[in-house]
Design an enzyme around this catalytic site. Structure first.
Site, PDB file in Angstrom:
ATOM      1  CB  SER A  11      -0.957  -0.059   1.191  1.00  0.00           C
ATOM      2  OG  SER A  11      -2.085   0.686   0.894  1.00  0.00           O
ATOM      3  CE  LYS A  60      -0.112   5.240  -1.707  1.00  0.00           C
ATOM      4  NZ  LYS A  60      -1.188   4.727  -2.485  1.00  0.00           N
ATOM      5  CD1 TRP A  69      -7.976   3.340  -1.098  1.00  0.00           C
ATOM      6  CD2 TRP A  69      -9.721   4.555  -1.789  1.00  0.00           C
ATOM      7  NE1 TRP A  69      -7.791   4.620  -0.646  1.00  0.00           N
ATOM      8  CE2 TRP A  69      -8.833   5.393  -1.052  1.00  0.00           C
ATOM      9  CE3 TRP A  69     -10.877   5.107  -2.329  1.00  0.00           C
ATOM     10  CZ2 TRP A  69      -9.087   6.748  -0.840  1.00  0.00           C
ATOM     11  CZ3 TRP A  69     -11.127   6.465  -2.120  1.00  0.00           C
ATOM     12  CH2 TRP A  69     -10.238   7.262  -1.391  1.00  0.00           C
ATOM     13  CG  HIS A 107      -5.919  -2.382   1.334  1.00  0.00           C
ATOM     14  ND1 HIS A 107      -5.224  -2.069   0.193  1.00  0.00           N
ATOM     15  CD2 HIS A 107      -5.301  -1.718   2.334  1.00  0.00           C
ATOM     16  CE1 HIS A 107      -4.239  -1.242   0.503  1.00  0.00           C
ATOM     17  NE2 HIS A 107      -4.270  -1.014   1.797  1.00  0.00           N
TER      18      HIS A 107
HETATM   19  C1  GCU Z   1      -5.192   4.825   2.421  1.00  0.00           C
HETATM   20  C2  GCU Z   1      -4.671   5.619   1.240  1.00  0.00           C
HETATM   21  C3  GCU Z   1      -3.983   4.732   0.211  1.00  0.00           C
HETATM   22  C4  GCU Z   1      -2.956   3.853   0.890  1.00  0.00           C
HETATM   23  C5  GCU Z   1      -3.578   3.089   2.029  1.00  0.00           C
HETATM   24  C6  GCU Z   1      -2.615   2.242   2.859  1.00  0.00           C
HETATM   25  O1  GCU Z   1      -6.267   4.052   2.006  1.00  0.00           O
HETATM   26  O2  GCU Z   1      -5.743   6.318   0.678  1.00  0.00           O
HETATM   27  O3  GCU Z   1      -3.367   5.499  -0.798  1.00  0.00           O
HETATM   28  O4  GCU Z   1      -2.371   2.999  -0.067  1.00  0.00           O
HETATM   29  O5  GCU Z   1      -4.169   4.008   2.932  1.00  0.00           O
HETATM   30  O6  GCU Z   1      -1.443   2.570   2.940  1.00  0.00           O
HETATM   31  O7  GCU Z   1      -3.065   1.251   3.445  1.00  0.00           O
END
Ligand code: GCU
Length: 415
Positions: free
Chosen positions: A246, A250, A337, A388
């Site tokens: 997540s 990135k 998402w 997720h």
């Molecule tokens: C939030 C955010 C995402 C990210 C996620 C996470 O949902 O909006 O961009 O990837 O957190 O890190 O679990």
């Protein structure tokens, strides 16, 4: 591109305030405009991706030389200046101290804890690395390193607590070393305190609109761990896989794009400003991520709120910068998402650069069905059934992918 009006929602927050003089009651109405996120594939607008094969002088990239000497550095610069910020290159000193080194997991592995200290401009920060090395494997051994954005209990060095988020025993049993560090050692994941880490060493970044912020700092931390691996004779520093989930995913992409010493990258459910294409405007969007997490990316990135088409890059170009090294991206079927289709399309659109190296992608034309991992390919992908998260299923496929690339082992299923 047009944004349909029906995507607009009005959040009205009502606040009552009472004055001190008796019974005066004021009704304050704050209309807050926000764009609802789209989850409907038929409402994805038409978009044109920036042409990553066209250099700024309008000439076409024809070979590896054009890509490596001209186009790739141009694209790297665009990502630094507009999204992730600068990657500080200098430091006054770097010190490694092994603070613990002992047998673990009932003799199957060695636990090595390392304190990595970076000093610059009179200030020092420490990155605490937890590393398990398999005893049976031939040394030096390949390693997976997790940029951990979740609690430290997920990477418990004592192994009293075990978590599928970082299933260390599974990796050790498969002949890999496994390591992790906490993102908070580099930059606390908080909009008020994120600069209380590596940015104390590079304060100039804070006043730059294209300066490093939290996600850049986490990726930069992965490179310092790489510096350590180069000095640990038990670790094969030519076979280091950087992993992130997540927001950590990135950072793993940015780490691998910036630092070509990483041999492989895993980006798990990384979504917006990770592996998913921004221009699809599906699920999380730039405006939303910049509003919820203003400390993750550069100030410049805010210019692209509700303005994806004006970005000079899209996320397929981030993946292309990792070429010809293998990349594995995942999604989870209920995690819209993070835009599973947009993630797959990023990989597909990066293929042209992998082609320059004749690094073979066997990704199908369309996203595979759920739980169908594409392993025997320079870019791998799966969309796991579920929520997720990063799970044992995900890790099992990371191992298969690494086995395929590092050992060219046969017999890993039909894909
Ligand atoms: C939030 C955010 C995402 C990210 C996620 C996470 O949902 O909006 O961009 O990837 O957190 O890190 O679990």
């Amino acid at each position: 591109m047009t944004i349909c009006n029906h995507f607009f929602s009005y959040k009205v927050s009502l606040r009552w305030a009472s004055g001190s003089l008796g019974f005066v009651v004021l009704l304050l109405i704050f209309p807050v405009f926000s764009i609802a996120q789209n989850y409907d594939e038929t409402k994805v607008p038409e978009y044109v991706l920036p042409d990553m094969m066209k250099m700024t002088n309008r000439k076409q990239v024809r070979n590896i030389g054009d890509w490596e000497k001209i186009r790739r550095p141009q694209i790297l610069r665009l990502f630094e200046d507009n999204i992730y910020g600068q990657f500080p290159k200098s430091m006054d000193s770097l010190r490694f101290t092994v603070t613990e080194n002992k047998s673990s997991m009932e003799g199957k592995s060695v636990l090595r804890k390392v304190l990595i200290q970076v000093s610059h401009h009179g200030k020092t920060i420490g990155i605490n690395l937890t590393l398990f090395i398999p005893v049976k494997a031939a040394l030096p051994v390949p390693v997976f390193v997790l940029i951990n954005n979740r609690g430290a209990e997920n990477t418990d060095p004592t192994r009293d607590k075990k978590s599928d988020f970082w299933p260390a025993e599974m990796l050790i049993d498969s002949g890999y070393a496994i390591a992790a560090f906490q993102v908070s050692d580099l930059a606390p994941d908080n909009k008020e305190t994120f600069s209380n880490g590596v940015l104390k060493l590079y304060t100039e970044q804070l006043s730059m609109d294209n300066g490093m912020r939290a996600i850049g700092a986490w990726a930069w931390g992965a490179s310092r761990v790489m510096d350590y691996f180069e000095r640990d004779a038990d670790i094969d520093s030519k076979k280091v896989t950087v992993v992130g989930h997540s927001r950590g995913g990135k950072a793993s992409l940015w780490a691998a794009a910036q630092d070509q010493r990483f041999a492989m990258c895993i980006t798990n459910c990384s979504g917006n400003t990770g592996a998913a294409l921004a221009r699809r405007r599906f699920g999380e969007r730039i405006e939303r991520i910049n509003t919820s997490f203003p400390h993750w990316f550069t100030n410049n990135y805010k210019k692209f709120n509700n303005n994806e088409d004006s970005l000079p890059v899209d996320q397929h170009m981030l993946i292309a910068m990792i070429a010809p090294r293998p990349v594995y991206a995942t999604n989870a079927s209920k995690d819209l998402w993070a835009d599973p289709t947009g993630t797959f399309l990023s990989l597909k659109n990066a293929e042209k650069v992998y082609d320059l190296y004749q690094a073979k992608s066997t990704l199908p034309a369309n996203p595979p069905v759920k739980n169908y991992p594409i392993i025997r390919s320079v870019m791998g992908y799966h969309n796991r059934e579920g929520e997720h998260n990063m799970t044992a299923y995900d890790w099992m496929n990371f191992i298969r992918f690494a086995n395929f690339h590092y050992q060219k082992k046969k017999g890993y299923g039909n894909n």
